[in-house]
Design an enzyme around this catalytic site. Structure first.
Site, short mmCIF file in Angstrom:
data_model
loop_
_atom_site.label_atom_id
_atom_site.label_comp_id
_atom_site.label_asym_id
_atom_site.label_seq_id
_atom_site.Cartn_x
_atom_site.Cartn_y
_atom_site.Cartn_z
N LYS A 139 13.13 42.48 -6.81
CA LYS A 139 12.44 43.86 -6.31
C LYS A 139 11.55 44.34 -7.55
CE LYS A 139 13.73 42.80 -2.51
NZ LYS A 139 12.94 41.93 -1.77
N GLY A 162 8.67 42.62 -8.75
CA GLY A 162 7.27 42.26 -8.51
C GLY A 162 7.30 40.79 -8.43
N THR A 163 8.33 39.98 -8.10
CA THR A 163 8.42 38.61 -8.03
C THR A 163 7.14 37.88 -7.28
OG1 THR A 163 10.76 39.15 -7.81
CG2 THR A 163 10.09 36.83 -7.83
N TRP A 223 4.54 39.30 -6.15
CA TRP A 223 3.26 39.43 -6.73
C TRP A 223 3.04 38.40 -7.73
CZ3 TRP A 223 1.80 44.79 -9.50
CH2 TRP A 223 0.38 44.89 -9.47
N HIS A 276 16.21 34.45 -10.66
CA HIS A 276 16.66 35.64 -10.71
C HIS A 276 18.07 35.50 -11.92
CE1 HIS A 276 14.37 37.63 -7.89
NE2 HIS A 276 14.97 37.44 -6.76
N ARG A 301 10.74 46.70 -13.85
CA ARG A 301 10.13 47.77 -13.07
C ARG A 301 11.17 48.95 -12.85
NH1 ARG A 301 9.03 47.48 -6.30
NH2 ARG A 301 7.73 49.41 -6.24
N TYR A 357 5.95 46.52 -14.07
CA TYR A 357 5.09 46.62 -12.79
C TYR A 357 4.45 47.71 -12.82
CZ TYR A 357 4.71 47.05 -7.46
OH TYR A 357 4.42 47.21 -6.26
N ARG A 373 6.04 45.79 1.60
CA ARG A 373 6.51 47.14 2.28
C ARG A 373 5.38 48.27 1.72
NH1 ARG A 373 9.61 51.62 1.09
NH2 ARG A 373 9.78 51.06 -1.05
N GLY A 397 4.39 48.67 -1.89
CA GLY A 397 3.88 48.24 -3.04
C GLY A 397 3.27 49.36 -4.04
P1 PAP Z 1 12.15 39.52 -4.46
O1 PAP Z 1 12.55 39.52 -5.71
O2 PAP Z 1 13.06 39.70 -3.43
O3 PAP Z 1 11.08 38.43 -4.38
P2 PAP Z 1 9.81 41.36 -5.14
O4 PAP Z 1 8.73 40.68 -4.64
O5 PAP Z 1 10.24 41.06 -6.58
O6 PAP Z 1 11.01 40.63 -4.31
O7 PAP Z 1 9.60 42.88 -4.70
C1 PAP Z 1 9.10 43.24 -3.48
C2 PAP Z 1 8.55 44.74 -3.97
O8 PAP Z 1 7.23 44.33 -4.42
C3 PAP Z 1 8.00 45.43 -2.55
O9 PAP Z 1 7.94 46.69 -3.19
P3 PAP Z 1 8.26 48.13 -2.43
O10 PAP Z 1 9.38 47.82 -1.56
O11 PAP Z 1 8.42 49.04 -3.38
O12 PAP Z 1 7.03 48.15 -1.47
C4 PAP Z 1 6.71 45.00 -2.23
O13 PAP Z 1 5.96 45.71 -1.60
C5 PAP Z 1 6.09 44.61 -3.59
N1 PAP Z 1 4.90 43.76 -3.63
C6 PAP Z 1 4.72 42.64 -2.71
N2 PAP Z 1 3.76 41.94 -3.11
C7 PAP Z 1 2.96 42.93 -4.01
C8 PAP Z 1 1.61 42.90 -4.67
N3 PAP Z 1 0.80 41.73 -4.36
N4 PAP Z 1 1.28 44.00 -5.37
C9 PAP Z 1 2.14 44.94 -5.75
N5 PAP Z 1 3.31 44.94 -5.19
C10 PAP Z 1 4.03 43.93 -4.19
#
Ligand code: PAP
Length: 341
Positions: A81, A83-84, A86, A144, A167, A237, A307, A309
């Site tokens: 969570k 920024g993976t 992204w 991770h 983050r 992030y 969600r 972002g």
């Molecule tokens: P993971 O480790 O399970 O893959 P990860 O992608 O690190 O999750 O985190 C998801 C978060 O990145 C979500 O944040 P939020 O719950 O606060 O909204 C998700 O919305 C956000 N996210 C996904 N894609 C992007 C993007 N392209 N730019 C910015 N934030 C993003």
């Protein structure tokens, strides 16, 4: 050509090896501290100071025992969570920018998690060793796993590069809690297990969550980046949200695939950024309706990785006491190392 009998014998031997491997791992698991956490259907085990659900931990152990890094490998290392998704999108777009355009981009048909797999989850493929060997160089893999538990060969192979994104933990906790709400176990009457935010907060602070404790995880990569900045790039992030262009250029440079002056003039950096933006990715059909098989057993809807972002959403969910307590832990654990989140 091998006869059917010989092939059967070989298969039996492989199954026996596999079963005895599983038995060894299960014996080892029985010695580890374990808790049931996050309303999921798996126990979390503490291994080398960090907590992993069983499926991840099997992969951590496989990667430590069998994985061989290559000089050209690039790894994305994150606490969940942070920024993976992204960064997976950005790194694969940077890497493939000369072979794909906006109209045949692999992210139009694949979630970023399909483009850049998690190393530890590849352990659950039919033949993981052959699979990782078959990937063309330069390989792009995510993990991770904590820095201290990475397979030796990733750390020791001089050419490997590791990108870490961290983050603010308050937003990480809320993002994790919201994510977990969507994948919780069902009770016997078909309802979702409840997961009160207070319980998630408590778990997060104490440590048990995928690759927790959060603070120890980010500290490991932060210290490695201070010691060896050519090998480990540490991004935040919040900085990416503030100035994505600067971060994307640093990222490409670090990946040994810098943008040329010509590319900069043509606006390629901005194209990469806008293609990988939250707004664009979350609105792609594949991410609105598709699903990704992170493991062979569990498919997750692509939309749960997108969600809001945003930076600072935690203040809409956590009480002021929770916010304060998380700030205090962050200060205590990270300030001495010069890391502010
Ligand atoms: P993971 O480790 O399970 O893959 P990860 O992608 O690190 O999750 O985190 C998801 C978060 O990145 C979500 O944040 P939020 O719950 O606060 O909204 C998700 O919305 C956000 N996210 C996904 N894609 C992007 C993007 N392209 N730019 C910015 N934030 C993003």
């Amino acid at each position: 050509m091998a006869s059917a009998a010989v092939l059967d014998q070989e298969k039996e031997q492989r199954d026996e090896n596999k079963n005895s491997g599983i038995q060894d791992i299960q014996e080892m698991f029985s010695t580890l501290p374990k808790v049931r956490a996050w309303g999921g259907d798996s126990d979390y085990y503490q291994y080398q100071g960090f907590w992993y659900p069983q499926m991840f931990l099997e992969g951590v152990i496989w990667s430590q025992q069998s994985f061989r890094a290559r000089e050209t490998d690039i790894y994305l290392a994150t606490f969940p969570k942070c920024g993976t998704t992204w960064l997976k999108a950005l790194m694969s777009t940077i890497q493939n920018r000369n072979n794909q355009s906006q109209s045949n981009h692999s992210l139009l048909t694949n979630n970023p998690h399909e483009c850049v797999p998690f190393l530890e989850l590849l352990a659950h493929k039919e033949n993981p060793n052959a699979y990782v060997e078959s990937l063309p160089s330069p390989r792009l893999l995510a993990t991770h796993i904590s820095y201290s538990s990475l397979p030796d060969s990733i750390v020791k192979t001089s050419g490997t590069r590791i990108v870490c994104i961290a983050r603010n933990p308050k937003d990480v906790l809320v993002s994790l809690w919201e994510f977990t709400q969507k994948i919780r176990r069902k009770t016997s009457n078909g309802k979702l297990e409840t997961l009160p935010l207070e319980e998630a907060f408590d778990m997060f602070c104490k440590g048990p969550s995928v690759a927790g404790p959060f603070w120890d995880h980010v500290l490991g990569y932060w210290e490695a980046s201070k010691e060896n900045p050519d090998k480990v790039l540490f991004l935040k992030y919040e900085d990416m949200k503030k100035d994505a262009e600067e971060c994307v250029k640093r990222l490409a440079q670090f990946m040994r695939q810098p943008f040329s002056l010509e590319e900069e003039k043509l606006g390629v950096v901005q194209e990469v950024m806008s293609f990988c933006s939250f707004e664009n990715l979350s609105n792609l059909e594949v991410n609105k309706s598709g699903a990704v098989n992170l493991t062979s057993t569990k498919a997750l809807d692509n939309d749960i990785f997108f969600r809001k972002g945003q930076v600072g959403d935690s203040k809409n969910h956590l009480t002021s006491e929770m916010l304060e307590q998380l700030d205090k832990i962050t200060e205590q654990k990270l300030e001495a190392a010069g890391l502010k989140l």
